[in-house]
Write a protein that holds these residues in place. Structure first.
Motif, mmCIF file in Angstrom:
data_model
loop_
_atom_site.group_PDB
_atom_site.id
_atom_site.type_symbol
_atom_site.label_atom_id
_atom_site.label_comp_id
_atom_site.label_asym_id
_atom_site.label_seq_id
_atom_site.Cartn_x
_atom_site.Cartn_y
_atom_site.Cartn_z
ATOM 1 N N ILE B 120 41.546 55.787 40.650
ATOM 2 C CA ILE B 120 42.085 56.208 39.345
ATOM 3 C C ILE B 120 43.189 57.216 39.595
ATOM 4 O O ILE B 120 43.043 58.092 40.451
ATOM 5 N N THR B 121 44.271 57.109 38.865
ATOM 6 C CA THR B 121 45.353 58.086 39.020
ATOM 7 C C THR B 121 44.866 59.446 38.509
ATOM 8 O O THR B 121 44.011 59.503 37.619
ATOM 9 N N PRO B 122 45.396 60.532 39.082
ATOM 10 C CA PRO B 122 44.904 61.871 38.705
ATOM 11 C C PRO B 122 44.984 62.137 37.204
ATOM 12 O O PRO B 122 44.141 62.836 36.653
ATOM 13 N N ASP B 123 45.978 61.545 36.530
ATOM 14 C CA ASP B 123 46.079 61.783 35.079
ATOM 15 C C ASP B 123 45.125 60.894 34.278
ATOM 16 O O ASP B 123 45.079 60.980 33.053
ATOM 17 N N GLY B 124 44.373 60.053 34.998
ATOM 18 C CA GLY B 124 43.398 59.210 34.309
ATOM 19 C C GLY B 124 44.021 58.058 33.542
ATOM 20 O O GLY B 124 43.321 57.323 32.850
ATOM 21 N N LEU B 125 45.336 57.885 33.668
ATOM 22 C CA LEU B 125 46.003 56.856 32.871
ATOM 23 C C LEU B 125 45.748 55.461 33.428
ATOM 24 O O LEU B 125 45.511 54.518 32.677
ATOM 25 N N PHE B 126 45.808 55.363 34.776
ATOM 26 C CA PHE B 126 45.650 54.032 35.374
ATOM 27 C C PHE B 126 44.516 54.004 36.391
ATOM 28 O O PHE B 126 44.263 54.993 37.083
ATOM 29 N N SER B 127 43.877 52.863 36.458
ATOM 30 C CA SER B 127 43.015 52.589 37.602
ATOM 31 C C SER B 127 43.433 51.226 38.134
ATOM 32 O O SER B 127 44.013 50.422 37.406
ATOM 33 N N LEU B 128 43.158 51.020 39.396
ATOM 34 C CA LEU B 128 43.606 49.791 40.062
ATOM 35 C C LEU B 128 42.410 49.069 40.639
ATOM 36 O O LEU B 128 41.501 49.693 41.182
ATOM 37 N N GLU B 129 42.419 47.766 40.503
ATOM 38 C CA GLU B 129 41.297 46.980 40.990
ATOM 39 C C GLU B 129 41.813 45.652 41.503
ATOM 40 O O GLU B 129 42.662 45.037 40.848
ATOM 41 N N GLU B 130 41.350 45.260 42.671
ATOM 42 C CA GLU B 130 41.635 43.906 43.146
ATOM 43 C C GLU B 130 40.523 43.035 42.606
ATOM 44 O O GLU B 130 39.348 43.334 42.814
ATOM 45 N N VAL B 131 40.874 41.981 41.881
ATOM 46 C CA VAL B 131 39.818 41.195 41.243
ATOM 47 C C VAL B 131 39.884 39.730 41.672
ATOM 48 O O VAL B 131 40.860 39.277 42.277
ATOM 49 N N GLU B 132 38.803 39.047 41.342
ATOM 50 C CA GLU B 132 38.733 37.616 41.602
ATOM 51 C C GLU B 132 39.465 36.864 40.496
ATOM 52 O O GLU B 132 39.919 37.449 39.519
ATOM 53 N N CYS B 133 39.527 35.557 40.668
ATOM 54 C CA CYS B 133 40.284 34.668 39.783
ATOM 55 C C CYS B 133 40.118 35.004 38.302
ATOM 56 O O CYS B 133 39.015 35.139 37.800
ATOM 57 N N ILE B 134 41.229 35.160 37.604
ATOM 58 C CA ILE B 134 41.173 35.476 36.173
ATOM 59 C C ILE B 134 41.593 34.291 35.306
ATOM 60 O O ILE B 134 41.787 34.441 34.102
ATOM 61 N N GLY B 135 41.734 33.126 35.924
ATOM 62 C CA GLY B 135 42.014 31.931 35.129
ATOM 63 C C GLY B 135 43.461 31.807 34.704
ATOM 64 O O GLY B 135 43.761 31.379 33.586
ATOM 65 N N ALA B 136 44.361 32.222 35.597
ATOM 66 C CA ALA B 136 45.789 32.066 35.310
ATOM 67 C C ALA B 136 46.468 31.431 36.530
ATOM 68 O O ALA B 136 47.608 31.756 36.858
ATOM 69 N N CYS B 137 45.764 30.520 37.178
ATOM 70 C CA CYS B 137 46.151 29.997 38.485
ATOM 71 C C CYS B 137 47.508 29.303 38.486
ATOM 72 O O CYS B 137 48.255 29.367 39.462
ATOM 73 N N SER B 138 47.827 28.604 37.413
ATOM 74 C CA SER B 138 49.091 27.885 37.357
ATOM 75 C C SER B 138 50.246 28.805 36.986
ATOM 76 O O SER B 138 51.392 28.365 36.942
ATOM 77 N N TRP B 139 49.926 30.055 36.697
ATOM 78 C CA TRP B 139 50.966 31.012 36.328
ATOM 79 C C TRP B 139 50.897 32.227 37.258
ATOM 80 O O TRP B 139 51.072 33.373 36.869
ATOM 81 N N ALA B 140 50.534 31.920 38.517
ATOM 82 C CA ALA B 140 50.304 32.971 39.495
ATOM 83 C C ALA B 140 51.629 33.562 39.977
ATOM 84 O O ALA B 140 52.653 32.882 39.927
ATOM 85 N N PRO B 141 51.609 34.809 40.485
ATOM 86 C CA PRO B 141 50.442 35.699 40.476
ATOM 87 C C PRO B 141 50.307 36.379 39.121
ATOM 88 O O PRO B 141 51.291 36.614 38.436
ATOM 89 N N ALA B 142 49.059 36.691 38.796
ATOM 90 C CA ALA B 142 48.788 37.254 37.470
ATOM 91 C C ALA B 142 47.914 38.488 37.585
ATOM 92 O O ALA B 142 47.192 38.668 38.566
ATOM 93 N N ILE B 143 48.027 39.308 36.569
ATOM 94 C CA ILE B 143 47.161 40.491 36.494
ATOM 95 C C ILE B 143 46.640 40.612 35.073
ATOM 96 O O ILE B 143 47.151 39.974 34.148
ATOM 97 N N GLN B 144 45.612 41.428 34.943
ATOM 98 C CA GLN B 144 45.180 41.826 33.605
ATOM 99 C C GLN B 144 45.215 43.341 33.534
ATOM 100 O O GLN B 144 44.774 44.021 34.467
ATOM 101 N N VAL B 145 45.764 43.853 32.455
ATOM 102 C CA VAL B 145 45.678 45.282 32.200
ATOM 103 C C VAL B 145 44.740 45.404 31.007
ATOM 104 O O VAL B 145 45.072 44.935 29.907
ATOM 105 N N ASN B 146 43.579 45.971 31.262
ATOM 106 C CA ASN B 146 42.464 45.858 30.323
ATOM 107 C C ASN B 146 42.299 44.364 30.003
ATOM 108 O O ASN B 146 42.013 43.600 30.898
ATOM 109 N N TYR B 147 42.554 43.941 28.761
ATOM 110 C CA TYR B 147 42.378 42.521 28.487
ATOM 111 C C TYR B 147 43.704 41.751 28.411
ATOM 112 O O TYR B 147 43.718 40.542 28.191
ATOM 113 N N ASP B 148 44.849 42.459 28.583
ATOM 114 C CA ASP B 148 46.152 41.784 28.474
ATOM 115 C C ASP B 148 46.505 41.061 29.768
ATOM 116 O O ASP B 148 46.404 41.646 30.844
#
Lengths: 770, 177, 438
Positions: B120-148
Motif C-alpha cells: 500500500i502506498t504511504p498515503d493509503g491511496l493505492f495498493s498493488l496486487e498481482e492477480v489471476e485471470c480477470i476475464g479480459a484475455c482477448s483485450w490483454a493486458p488488463a487490470i482492474q482498479v477496484n471493480y473498473d
C-alpha cells in the motif's frame, strides 16, 4: 438392505447393498488404506488413498464413497493401484516435515505406516517445504500446522461427533490450515477428540507432547476414575525411578462402551496420580498433635489398637465408617464387611450422589428393566429427564448424539433449563422448577405434543438423575413399568457411585440392597449386627456431639463436602485412607496412603450398572490399595482374615459343596472354572478377586458373566431388590454436579484440569467482553 | 444470566443503506446463508476489509459462527482481512496478459507506486496486487482498479491511469470539504 | 470497454445483438428478444427438451456434454423445488466470452434461464457471476429488474399461469467455483469445495433440489435455438457439434478478440485469417486451444484441425471453454508452463491431496527450474508428478493442472533441457529469468 454379491480382486464378497466398499473390504480382510475416511463421520473422498479400479469406469474410484451393488467388479491390488497409493504418499511427504524423530506421533503415525507399507522409499523432492509456526490453542491442544495432512477428521469429530463445531478450515489450496474458533485459541469442551483422531502429529496434547517416545511406554486398559459413565481408558505408562508413571491417557482401545470417545477428564485428568502432593507414607498424629510420617507397622498398630479399644469400650455402634465413590467394588464390599463383621457396626455410608436405594426399591421383583449404556446408545427412543449430560455425563451425551445422528434415534428432553442436547432432541419439554415429580402424570395424560410423541414410542429408555429421589423415583418407575417396554437408567455421579451403593455402603442395607433383617446369604457373616446404623449425616452429627468414638474414612472428604467444622471431629479417633492429605485427612489421627484407581485391580460399576474390570496400570512407591490396607488393619485387629477374604487353596478346597444346601458344589464349580480358564485360585489375602468371587456368589444382581468381564468386556449387573422400608430418608443425598473439568476432591489435584478450566473461564470472560 | 445470553438491540457497524440492503439480502434466498458471500463483498466495499467487527456483524445477521464466516471468507481471493488502498490496482499476469506484457505492466506499477505485490502506498491511496485471470484475455493486458476494468494497456499508460485516480480522489476530497 | 471485433467468416448467432444496445429491454425486444420463451410457454417440457437434444448444443463450459441430455436427467416429480443455475463464474484463463454476453446481451441469459426452467419444471433460477464482474452484475441486475417490471419474471410470466423468478449472485474470487458442485456450495454461502458425486446435481443439487447448471454461453444460446429452429441451428456446426461458439482469441495474434465461428472451424485459419496471423510477423510456436487447462498443440498438429469437441479431442487436447491462446516463437514455454501451474496452485481448493500438494510441488519445481537451478532428473520428475495427479483428484481441477504440464514437458522437452546446467532462460529479456509469480 438386501445382500448383494460383488467381486474384489477376483474374490466374491457379499454385503448389504449400499455398504461402502471400503467397509465391505475391511470386513473381508482386504485392506484399503485411507486417511480421511473415518467410520461414523461424513464422507470426504479427499485423501485419495482408497482409490480402486472399478470395472467399466474410466477413472479410479474412491472406495470410501462407492456403495456396493450387485455384480460390480473391483481391483484393489494391481500395479496401477500400488502406484496410485505410492504417489499419494509421495505427494503428502512433499510438504510434510520429516521431524519424525521428535514428533509425538512418531511410531504411531498413520502417515509413517502408510509410507512404510505403500510408499515412497526414495525422495526426489528438492523444494523447500512450506513452513508455519506451531500454535497453542489451549492448555490441552497444540497444532503443528506443517504436519497437518488436512484429512478433516478433527473438524468432523468436533462438529459431527461432539456437536461443538469449534474447528474449521481457513485459506485454500496449499495454504489451507485447520483453524480454531477464537482466532488462535480454542473455546470448546477441550475433549481432545481432535488430538486422538489426528492420524499424524499435527494435533498434540498439552499433557503428553515431547514427554516420551511411544515405544517406551507400555499400555494398560482400565476404567476412567472420574465420572460415572465408565469409559475405557488406555494408560500409557513408563518406568520412572522404579515406579510406573502415567504419561498419557487415551481411548486407543475401541472395545469400550465409549468406543472413540473420551472427555477432557479421562484424557487429561490422570495427572493427579503423579502429583507431588500424593501421600507416600502413613502419617500418625504425635503427642504434640501434629501428623508425622510413620512406618506402616506403627500406623497399622496405632489404628488397630485404638479401634479395638473403642470397639471394646463403647461397642461397634460408637464407630462410624464412610466409604468412597471411587474405590472398587471389591474394596467397597470389603469395607462394609469389615465394618459389619470386624468393627461390629452398621454405621456405614458414603457420599450418596443419588438415590440408588429408592431405584432398587422401585424395581423390586423386576428383571431386565435397567438399561446399560450400550442399551441407551442404540435405543430407538430415549426420554432424558433433567440433568445436563453434556457436562456431567459426557459419554452419555456422546452416545445420545451418536444415536440420533447415525441411527436416527428419537431423543426427548424434559428439563427445567435449556441444555445442549436439545439440539438433538425430537421434542423438548420445559419443566417448571421442582416440577419433575409431576412429569409421569403429565406424560400419562398425553395432552402436550411432547407427551403424545413420547407415548407413541413402542419402546423407550428413560434416563433420569438425582432430581428424582425416594417416592418420586418410585412414581416414575411405576409409570414406565405400567407402560411396558420401558427401561431405566438412573444417574449417579462418580466412577463407582453405583458400586458403592450396590456393595452395601449403606447403614440399613447389605450389598445388593439386601435388608439387614433378612440377610439371606449374608447370614454367613460372623457377628453381623442387625440394627440399622447411622447414615453419614447422623454419624457426623454424633461425632460433633462427642458420641462417635472412631471414624474410618476411606477415599471420602466429608469435611470439605459438608463444610464441616473440623473441630467437630476433635473427640473422635479418625482413620483416613486417601491418596491426598484432604481436608478430612488433615484432621485424622492416622492417615494411610492409598493407591488411586489407576494403581489397583478390581471392578467398578458405572451409573448404568455396567461392570468393568479395573487393571493396575501405574505403580507408586509407598502406597497400598485400600483393599490391602483394610485387610492389614483387620489382621492387626486380630480378625479372622480367612472369614473376611476367602483366599488360599483351603478356601477353594475347604468347601466341597456339601455344607450349604442350594450353594452345594459351588466352590467346586469355581475351581473347575478357574482351571478351565487358566486362572489360579486366590492365593493372597490381598487379591481383590477373592472378594470378587464372594460378590458374585452373594450379592443379588451381581451374578456376572465372569468370562466376558475378565476378557475386558463390560457386563451387566442388575440392581438388587430393596424392601419398601429401606432408607426412606433422602436428605443425605448430595449430588456432586461436577462439570467437564471438575471431579470432586480428586479434580483439584489435577493441574491439567485446573489449567483447562482457567483457560475456559478466560474464554468466557473474553467472549462476554466482546 | 451470563453476558453471552443477554438480549439487546442488535447494533450494526454498517451504514443504514448497507444495513437495509443486508436486511433484504438475507430474505432473498431460499436459505439465509446464501447471502453470505455477497454480504462479505459489499461489507468490504464499505469498510475496506473484513475487520473482526465485520465478521461478527455478518455472522450475527446470518446466524452462523464467526469461525464459519472466516472459513468461507478466507477461501475467496477477493476478500481480505487487512485494509487495501483506496484504489486497489489488480494487474493480471496470467498467460494471456503475460504474453502481451502483463509483467512489464506490473513492473511499471511497482516503479510508479514504489510498492510490491500486496503493498500500500504511504498515503493509503493505492495498493498493488498481482492477480489471476480477470476475464479480459482477448483485450490483454488488463487490470482492474477496484471493480473498473482497463484493458489493452501498455506500461506508458500507467502514469495516466494513476493520475486519473489521484484527481478523482482529490475531487471527492473537495466535495466532502 | 472491451473492443468488439468482427470477421467475414463469423456466423453471428449469439453475438448477433452485441453492440446493438440490447442490454436495454426495449431494444432487446425490438431485435426479436423474448419471442422464444413465448414459443416455449405454448409447448410441453418434453418438446423443449427434444428440441434442445435435436440442436446438438453441447455445454460451452468446457466438458461439452449435450445440453438437452443434461436437462432430461432431471426427475419430473420432485418433493424439493428444482432450480436452474447459470454458471457465469467465467475464470478459465483465456476465456472472456461470458463477459461480452453479460455486457451486451444480458436478456438472452434471462430468456434462456426461463426456458430452461420451463423445460425442467423449475420456478427459480440463479445467475452467478464471478466477483470480478461487478460492473456486469449491475447490468444483469438492471436487466432482471426490467424483466420483472414487464411481467416477464415473477408471478404469471407473459400473462400465463407460469411463475419464474431469477436471483443474481456474485462470487468473490475462486476459479474452483466454476466446477458445478462447487458453484452450488458457493451459492449456498460455503467454501467452494466440490461435492461427492453421485448424487449428481440433476438429482440432488442446490439446496438438495434437482438442479441444472449450464454455462452462461450455453444458456444465452438457448433462445436463439428456438428462434431459428433446432435443425437450422444444428446445421451450422459439424456432426454432433451443433451451432457456433464464441472463440476468445488471445496472445500473439494481430487481432485478438472474441469471434463467433461455426463449430468445426479450422484452427489454423482462425489464427492466420481471423486473427490476422502472428503479431509482428513472427512464427507460431504453440497454441492452447481451449483455455489454460487444455494440452498445448504444436503448429503441425493444427494444420487440419477443426475446432469442435470431437476433433480437438482426437488431436490429444480439448475444445474446453473456447479460449484460444496463441504463443509465438519468442516465448519461453517453461515460463508459460510455470505461469499456468502457478494459477492452478493459487486456485486449488486444497481439498484433496494430489491437487493441493501436486500443484504446489509443480510450481516450486518449475520456478526453480526456470531460474536455472534445474537438474536433468527434474524434467522427468515434473512429468511423473503431473501424470500421477491425472485422474486421481477429487475434481477436474487437478487434471486441469496436470494435463497441460504433462503436455508442455512432453512436447517441449528440448526447451526444458535448454534451461539446464545453470544456463539462463534462453528467452529472458536482459538475460535474467523472470521469477515473479503470484
Amino acid at each position: 438392505m438386501a445382500d448383494v454379491t460383488f467381486t474384489v480382486d477376483g474374490k466374491k464378497l457379499t454385503a448389504p447393498a449400499g455398504t461402502l466398499l471400503i467397509e465391505a473390504c475391511r470386513k473381508a480382510g482386504i485392506e484399503i488404506p485411507s486417511f480421511c475416511y473415518y467410520p461414523g463421520l461424513s464422507l470426504q473422498a479427499a485423501c485419495r488413498m482408497c482409490l480402486v479400479r472399478m470395472a467399466k469406469v474410466p477413472k479410479l474410484q474412491t472406495a470410501c464413497t462407492t456403495a456396493v451393488a450387485e455384480g460390480q467388479e473391483f481391483i484393489t491390488n494391481s500395479p496401477e493401484i500400488e502406484q496410485a497409493r505410492k504417489a499419494m504418499t509421495e505427494l503428502l511427504l512433499g510438504n510434510h516435515p520429516l521431524d519424525c524423530p521428535v514428533c509425538d506421533a512418531g511410531g504411531e503415525c498413520e502417515l509413517q505406516d502408510m509410507t512404510f507399507k505403500y510408499g515412497a522409499g526414495e525422495t526426489f523432492y528438492a523444494e523447500a517445504k512450506n513452513h508455519r509456526e506451531e500454535q497453542q490453542w489451549s492448555p490441552a491442544v497444540f497444532y503443528d500446522r506443517p504436519r497437518c495432512i488436512l484429512c478433516y477428521r478433527c473438524i468432523r469429530v468436533c462438529g459431527e461427533g461432539m456437536d461443538v463445531w469449534a474447528l474449521g478450515i481457513e485459506n485454500r489450496g496449499s495454504r489451507s490450515v485447520i483453524a480454531p474458533n477464537q482466532g488462535n485459541r480454542l473455546d470448546c469442551e477441550q475433549c481432545g477428540m481432535c488430538i486422538d483422531i489426528c492420524p499424524v502429529g499435527a494435533l498434540t496434547s498439552g499433557t503428553y507432547r515431547y514427554k516420551t517416545r511411544p515405544w517406551e511406554m507400555h499400555h494398560v486398559t482400565t476404567v476412567c476414575t472420574h465420572c460415572a459413565d465408565g469409559c475405557k481408558v488406555t494408560l500409557g505408562l513408563r518406568q520412572v525411578d522404579g515406579a510406573a508413571e502415567i504419561i498419557r491417557s487415551d481411548n486407543r482401545d475401541k472395545s469400550g462402551m465409549n468406543n472413540d470417545f473420551l472427555c477432557a477428564k479421562g484424557r487429561f485428568g490422570f495427572d493427579f496420580a503423579g502429583s507431588e502432593q500424593r501421600l507416600s507414607m502413613p502419617l500418625v498424629r504425635n503427642a504434640a498433635g501434629k501428623l508425622e510420617p510413620a512406618t506402616w507397622e506403627d500406623a497399622l498398630r496405632v489404628a488397630a489398637t485404638r479401634l479395638t479399644e473403642i470397639r471394646g469400650a463403647r461397642g461397634g455402634s460408637a464407630i462410624g465408617v464412610i466409604g468412597s465413590n471411587r474405590t472398587t467394588n471389591e474394596e467397597n464390599y470389603l469395607l462394609q464387611k469389615f465394618a459389619r463383621t470386624v468393627l461390629n457396626t452398621n454405621n456405614i455410608d458414603h457420599e450418596r450422589t443419588t438415590d440408588y436405594a429408592a431405584f432398587a426399591r422401585a424395581l423390586a421383583g423386576q428383571k431386565g428393566k435397567t438399561a446399560g449404556l450400550r442399551d441407551v446408545a442404540f435405543a430407538p427412543a430415549v426420554l432424558l429427564i433433567g440433568g445436563n449430560p453434556t457436562d456431567e455425563h459426557p459419554l452419555l451425551a456422546w452416545a445420545l448424539r451418536t444415536d440420533a445422528r447415525l441411527s436416527k434415534a428419537r431423543l426427548y428432553v424434559a428439563n427445567a433449563s435449556p441444555i445442549k442436547l436439545e439440539r438433538q432432541a425430537k421434542a423438548t419439554l420445559r419443566v417448571a422448577a421442582g416440577g419433575y415429580k409431576d412429569l409421569p402424570a403429565q406424560l400419562e395424560k398425553g395432552e402436550s405434543d411432547f407427551a403424545k410423541a413420547v407415548l407413541a414410542e413402542e419402546s423407550l429408555v428413560v434416563v433420569f438423575g438425582e432430581e428424582f429421589r425416594g417416592a418420586d423415583v418410585a412414581n416414575l418407575v411405576a409409570w414406565g413399568l405400567k407402560r411396558g417396554n420401558v427401561t431405566f437408567a438412573y444417574l449417579g455421579d462418580h466412577s463407582n457411585s453405583r458400586g458403592a451403593a450396590d456393595m452395601g455402603l449403606l447403614p440399613d442395607l447389605l450389598p445388593g440392597y439386601v435388608p439387614l433383617g433378612q440377610p439371606a446369604g449374608f447370614s454367613e457373616y460372623e457377628g453381623l449386627p442387625t440394627a440399622p446404623g447411622k447414615d453419614l449425616r447422623q454419624m457426623l452429627d454424633a461425632a460433633g456431639k462427642g458420641e462417635l468414638g472412631a471414624l474410618l474414612v476411606m477415599g471420602a472428604n466429608p469435611v470439605a463436602k459438608r463444610g464441616l467444622d473440623p473441630a467437630a471431629l476433635k473427640n473422635t479417633f479418625v482413620v483416613a485412607l486417601d491418596i491426598f492429605l484432604t481436608e478430612t485427612a488433615e484432621f485424622a489421627d492416622v492417615v494411610f496412603p492409598a493407591a488411586s484407581l489407576y494403581e489397583k485391580s478390581g471392578t467398578v460399576t458405572n451409573a448404568f450398572g455396567d461392570v468393568q474390570l479395573v487393571r493396575k496400570g501405574a505403580d507408586r512407591a509407598g502406597v497400598k490399595s485400600d483393599f490391602e490396607i483394610l485387610v492389614r488393619l483387620a489382621g492387626e485387629m486380630g480378625a479372622n482374615i480367612k472369614a473376611l477374604v476367602p483366599f488360599g487353596k483351603t478356601a477353594v478346597m475347604g468347601d466341597l459343596g456339601q455344607s450349604r444346601g442350594v450353594q452345594s458344589g459351588e466352590a467346586d464349580r469355581h475351581a473347575v472354572w478357574l482351571a478351565a480358564n487358566g486362572l489360579e485360585p486366590r492365593l493372597s489375602p490381598f487379591d481383590p478377586f477373592a472378594a470378587f468371587d464372594e460378590i458374585v456368589r452373594l450379592v443379588p444382581g451381581y451374578d456376572l458373566d465372569r468370562l466376558n468381564l475378565l476378557s475386558g468386556n463390560d457386563v451387566r449387573a442388575e440392581i438388587g431388590a430393596a424392601p419398601g422400608s429401606a432408607l426412606s430418608t433422602t436428605d443425605a443425598i448430595a449430588p456432586a454436579h461436577d462439570g467437564l473439568f471438575t471431579s470432586g476432591t480428586l479434580g483439584r489435584y489435577s493441574k491439567a484440569l485446573k489449567d483447562i478450566q482457567e483457560h475456559q473461564e478466560r474464554e468466557l470472560l473474553e467472549s462476554a467482553a466482546d | 444470566m451470563s453476558p453471552k445470553n443477554m438480549k439487546e438491540e442488535p447494533l450494526t457497524i454498517f451504514s443504514p443503506q448497507l444495513s437495509a440492503r443486508f436486511d433484504a439480502l438475507v430474505q432473498k434466498y431460499p436459505v439465509k446463508r446464501s447471502a453470505l458471500i455477497p454480504m462479505l463483498l459489499y461489507a468490504q466495499d464499505e469498510v475496506g476489509y473484513l475487520s473482526d467487527a465485520v465478521v461478527a456483524d455478518v455472522a450475527r445477521r446470518i446466524g452462523i459462527t464467526e469461525l464459519d464466516v472466516r472459513s468461507v471468507a478466507s477461501y475467496y481471493s477477493m476478500l481480505r482481512f487487512k485494509p487495501a488502498g483506496k484504489y486497489n490496482i489488480q494487474v493480471c499476469t496470467n498467460i494471456c496478459c503475460m504474453l502481451r506484457g502483463g509483467y512489464e505492466l506490473f513492473d511499471r506499477f511497482r516503479e510508479e507506486l514504489g510498492v510490491e505485490h500486496k503493498g500500500i502506498t504511504p498515503d493509503g491511496l493505492f495498493s498493488l496486487e498481482e492477480v489471476e485471470c480477470i476475464g479480459a484475455c482477448s483485450w490483454a493486458p488488463a487490470i482492474q482498479v477496484n471493480y473498473d476494468f482497463h484493458d489493452e494497456l501498455d506500461p506508458d499508460r500507467v502514469p495516466g491511469i494513476l493520475d486519473s485516480y489521484r484527481s478523482q480522489a482529490k475531487a471527492e476530497g473537495e466535495a466532502h470539504a | 470497454m472491451p473492443r468488439l471485433v468482427s470477421h467475414p467468416d463469423e456466423v453471428k448467432i449469439i453475438s448477433r445483438r452485441f453492440g446493438q444496445g440490447a442490454e436495454k429491454i426495449d431494444r432487446y425486444i425490438e431485435l426479436g428478444g423474448y419471442e422464444s420463451v413465448k414459443k416455449c410457454l405454448a409447448q410441453t417440457p418434453d418438446w423443449i427438451i427434444n428440441e434442445m437434444k435435436a440442436s446438438n448444443l453441447r455445454g460451452r463450459g468446457g466438458a461439452g456434454f449435450s445440453t438437452g441430455m443434461k436437462w432430461s436427467f432431471v426427475p419430473k416429480q420432485s418433493a424439493k423445488p428444482k432450480y436452474v443455475l447459470v454458471n457465469g463464474d467465467e475464470s478459465e484463463p483465456g476465456t472472456c466470452k461470458d463477459h461480452l454476453i453479460f455486457l451486451h446481451d444480458p436478456h438472452s441469459v434471462i430468456e434462456g434461464t426461463i426456458i430452461a426452467g420451463l423445460a425442467i419444471g423449475a420456478k427459480l433460477g440463479f445467475i452467478y457471476l464471478r466477483g470480478e464482474y461487478r460492473y456486469l452484475l449491475r447490468i444483469v441486475e438492471k436487466a432482471v429488474a426490467d424483466a420483472y417490471e414487464r411481467g416477464f419474471l415473477g408471478k404469471g410470466i407473459f400473462g400465463t399461469q407460469a411463475d419464474f423468478d431469477i436471483i443474481t449472485q456474485t462470487g468473490a474470487g475462486a476459479y474452483e467455483v466454476g466446477e458445478e458442485s462447487a458453484l452450488m456450495e458457493s451459492l449456498e454461502g460455503k467454501r467452494g469445495i466440490p461435492r461427492i458425486k453421485p448424487p449428481f446435481p440433476a438429482v440432488v443439487g442446490l439446496y438438495g433440489g434437482p438442479t441444472i447448471i449450464n454455462n452462461a454461453e450455453t444458456i444465452a444460446t438457448v433462445p436463439h435455438i428456438f428462434a431459428m429452429g433446432a435443425e437450422a441451428y444444428s446445421a451450422v456446426g459439424t456432426p454432433r457439434n451443433g451451432g457456433t461458439r464464441l472463440f476468445c482469441l488471445s496472445g500473439h495474434v494481430e487481432r485478438p478478440g472474441v469471434y463467433e465461428l461455426p463449430m468445426g472451424y479450422n484452427l489454423k485459419k482462425m489464427i492466420y485469417e481471423v486473427g490476422g496471423g502472428i503479431r509482428g510477423g513472427r512464427k507460431l510456436k504453440a497454441v492452447v486451444p481451449g483455455g489454460s487447462s487444455t494440452p498445448v498443440l504444436l503448429p503441425e498438429e493444427i494444420e487440419n484441425l477443426g475446432m469442435d469437441f470431437d476433433q480437438v479431442g482426437k488431436a490429444g487436447s480439448m475444445l474446453g471453454s473456447g479460449g484460444v491462446v496463441v504463443i509465438d516463437d519468442q516465448t519461453c514455454i517453461v515460463e508459460f508452463a510455470l505461469r499456468t501451474i502457478s494459477f492452478y496452485q493459487h486456485e486449488s481448493c486444497g481439498w484433496c491431496i494430489p491437487c493441493r500438494e501436486g500443484t504446489d510441488w509443480l510450481k516450486k519445481s518449475l520456478k526453480r527450474f526456470h531460474a536455472g537451478f534445474g537438474t536433468a532428473s527434474d524434467i522427468d520428475n515434473i512429468r511423473y508428478l503431473a501424470e500421477n495427479m491425472l485422474g486421481r483428484t477429487f475434481c477436474p481441477l487437478g487434471d486441469a493442472a496436470a494435463m497441460p504440464t504433462a503436455a508442455f514437458v512432453k512436447k517441449f522437452r528440448k526447451e526444458f533441457e535448454d534451461h539446464l546446467d545453470g544456463k539462463p532462460c534462453p528467452y529472458a529479456k536482459e538475460g535474467v529469468p523472470q521469477l515473479t509469480v503470484v
